[in-house]
Write an enzyme that holds these catalytic residues in place. Structure first.
Site, short mmCIF file in Angstrom:
data_model
loop_
_atom_site.label_atom_id
_atom_site.label_comp_id
_atom_site.label_asym_id
_atom_site.label_seq_id
_atom_site.Cartn_x
_atom_site.Cartn_y
_atom_site.Cartn_z
N ASP A 30 -65.02 23.03 21.86
CA ASP A 30 -63.87 23.75 21.18
C ASP A 30 -63.25 23.18 20.07
O ASP A 30 -61.79 22.90 20.29
CB ASP A 30 -63.09 24.57 22.10
CG ASP A 30 -63.74 25.12 23.32
OD1 ASP A 30 -64.63 25.74 23.23
OD2 ASP A 30 -63.21 24.97 24.48
N GLU A 199 -63.48 35.66 20.47
CA GLU A 199 -62.52 34.67 21.02
C GLU A 199 -62.33 33.47 19.97
O GLU A 199 -62.68 33.46 18.78
CB GLU A 199 -63.21 33.94 22.38
CG GLU A 199 -64.44 33.44 22.37
CD GLU A 199 -65.05 32.93 23.68
OE1 GLU A 199 -64.22 32.99 24.65
OE2 GLU A 199 -66.43 32.66 23.60
#
Length: 520
Positions: A30, A199
């Site tokens: 991420d 997301e």
């Protein structure tokens, strides 16, 4: 103080003005990226490991080094005394505002936190809870220079909140300490045909638009979306801007956009690669005449590309090797939970001296907090370390491990008869305790050299040397990830429960080298 050096052999720089993807071939999950003046900085998820929130630096977006961590301990500390491998720090955002660095992240069990610092190396503030709640993940702030307003967007984890596939926006206090409203759903992907698991939003202002770069479709097979609106609270229009197409890069998404001082645009994102975790790719980016971003090669990931137009840099990659001078370990190492005093002791020589911590979980490395870990390289490698067991405690053991939902380790154990043996143990995903992977062998002097050779598919071959040369041990082991975390390399020392000090183990000359190319 650094105790190890970068690993140029693992650099993505091809030395001819081009780079190959991934630029970080290990589990830097991420990623988010930021430019300040001529320097680029990156952070990534660290989940339940400590220290957390790694901080990486580059001058050319290709050659990266690890310069520190923004989070020394996970909070509340009591919640992370034991391993919580897939919990903790999820999907951070890195920003620079008001002459300070800011990192926001979501803990799916607690809420949205932030830390900030005057410089990338700190000192960083203690975590501040910006918004409390279950399932609040992937936050990203924006300080809007055009309006003077501050905003925050976040996603939702269905496992905690029962909600997913939507993004919620807030007005935020300019000092980042709290939110100014209850929030509004600004993108509901249930209303977008074919979109699911939206997301990881990253929020920007560009060309008069509010932009949200956000992935969807899941980590294995998803894509990168871009959303834009003239008003922060919407409505937003959407477009897919990066997807696998006919490449071998599955699920290319979730990352950040950065612009160089010369005006070039680039996008860093991850690719999920099983036991290797989420490796980081660098994509060229441009703005099309219709105002939308184009990532990669017309929306497909690139494998090789020219480097950014930036001053040439020497090949570099995050440090791997460690001599542990004075008993200290390098920045690449993280504990599997918040550490306690006495796990690693400093001394006058070289070598990592780990205390044989007494634990009821001595037979299951997955439950031990005192495993010192670093990321498993995504390319074939040879991992070696020397070990001496300095414990007279029956059952005390120490070793080199590949740790995931299943694990395997090789090392030394003190027997009930006082002798030290070379042992090789493993546990399958469903197993509650380890068992032998090979027969135990005497280890004269309580010493051994240990080796793991990795090959494609994170297949690991274990071997040892107790004075008679290298010997292979056991069968090939296919490393496994946790749910969100790639497999880890680990060093540990542990002893059965009981009273008194159980001794220690000393690790020296930890090395990771690129495996020889056998395809030629």
């Amino acid at each position: 103080m650094t105790t190890s050096v970068s690993a140029p052999a693992f650099s993505a720089d091809r030395g001819d003005g081009t780079y190959r993807n991934p630029v970080l071939d290990a589990d830097w999950s991420d990623p988010d990226v930021l430019r300040v003046a001529d320097d680029f900085y990156m952070t990534a998820s660290s989940f339940g490991r400590a220290p957390g929130l790694p901080l990486l630096h580059s001058r050319d977006l290709v050659n990266w080094t690890l310069v520190g961590h923004a989070l020394q301990l996970l909070e509340p500390a009591a919640e992370f005394k034991a391993p919580r491998h897939d919990c903790g720090v999820w999907a951070p955002s890195l920003r620079h505002f008001d002459d300070r660095f800011w990192i926001f992240w979501g803990d799916p069990d607690q809420g949205i936190f932030q830390v900030n610092a005057p410089g990338i190396r700190g000192p960083w503030t203690r975590p501040h809870l910006v918004k409390e709640g279950k399932g609040l993940i992937d936050p990203c702030p924006l300080w809007d220079e055009e309006t003077g307003e501050a905003y925050l967007v976040h996603a939702w984890a269905k496992s905690r909140s029962g909600v997913k596939n939507r993004l919620t926006g807030h007005r935020m206090r300019p000092d980042g300490t709290g939110l100014l409203d209850e929030g509004k759903i600004i993108v509901d992907a249930d209303r977008l045909p074919g979109w699911f698991t939206l997301e990881g939003p990253k929020l920007y202002r560009h060309d008069g638009w509010y932009w949200i770069f956000a992935p969807a479709g899941g980590v294995e097979t998803g894509w990168q979306g871009a959303f834009r609106s003239r008003d922060f609270f919407g409505p937003y229009e959407e477009r897919i801007v990066l997807e696998q197409k006919d490449t071998d890069v599955n699920g290319p998404h979730q990352g950040g956009w950065v612009r160089t001082a010369a005006g070039e645009d680039w996008f860093l994102h991850f690719q999920q690669r099983g036991a290797y975790g989420r490796v980081v790719h660098l994509q060229p980016m441009r703005w099309a005449p219709d105002g939308w971003p184009v990532l990669g090669e017309e929306g497909a990931p690139v494998a090789v590309h020219r480097k950014p137009e930036l001053p040439a840099q020497p090949p570099a990659a995050p440090a791997l090797d460690d001599d542990f001078p004075g008993g200290r370990f390098g920045r690449q190492w993280q504990w599997t939970a918040n550490p306690q005093d006495g796990w690693a002791t400093q001394h006058s020589g070289d070598g990592l001296r780990l205390t044989c911590v007494r634990s009821v979980h001595a037979h299951d490395l997955r439950k031990l907090a005192n495993v010192l870990t670093q990321r498993l390289p995504g390319t074939p490698a040879v991992i070696e370390v020397e070990l001496r067991l300095d414990s007279e405690e029956p059952g005390a053991r120490a070793g080199l491990a590949v740790l995931g939902d299943a694990f395997r380790w090789i090392g030394l154990q003190r027997g009930a008869d006082g002798t030290v043996h070379l042992v090789h143990r493993f546990a399958e995903t469903v197993a509650e305790r380890e068992r032998d992977a090979d027969h135990a062998r005497p280890a004269p002097g309580g010493r051994a050299r240990l080796r793991i050779e990795t090959s494609a598919g994170a297949r690991c071959r274990f071997s040892y040397d107790v004075g008679e040369g290298w010997q292979s041990s056991g069968q090939v082991f296919a490393a496994t990830p946790w749910r969100w975390v790639g497999a880890l390399l680990g060093l540990f020392a542990v002893a059965p429960t009981g009273g008194g000090h159980a001794g220690a183990a000393t690790f020296t000359q930890f090395r990771i080298t690129a495996a020889p190319d056998t395809t030629a």
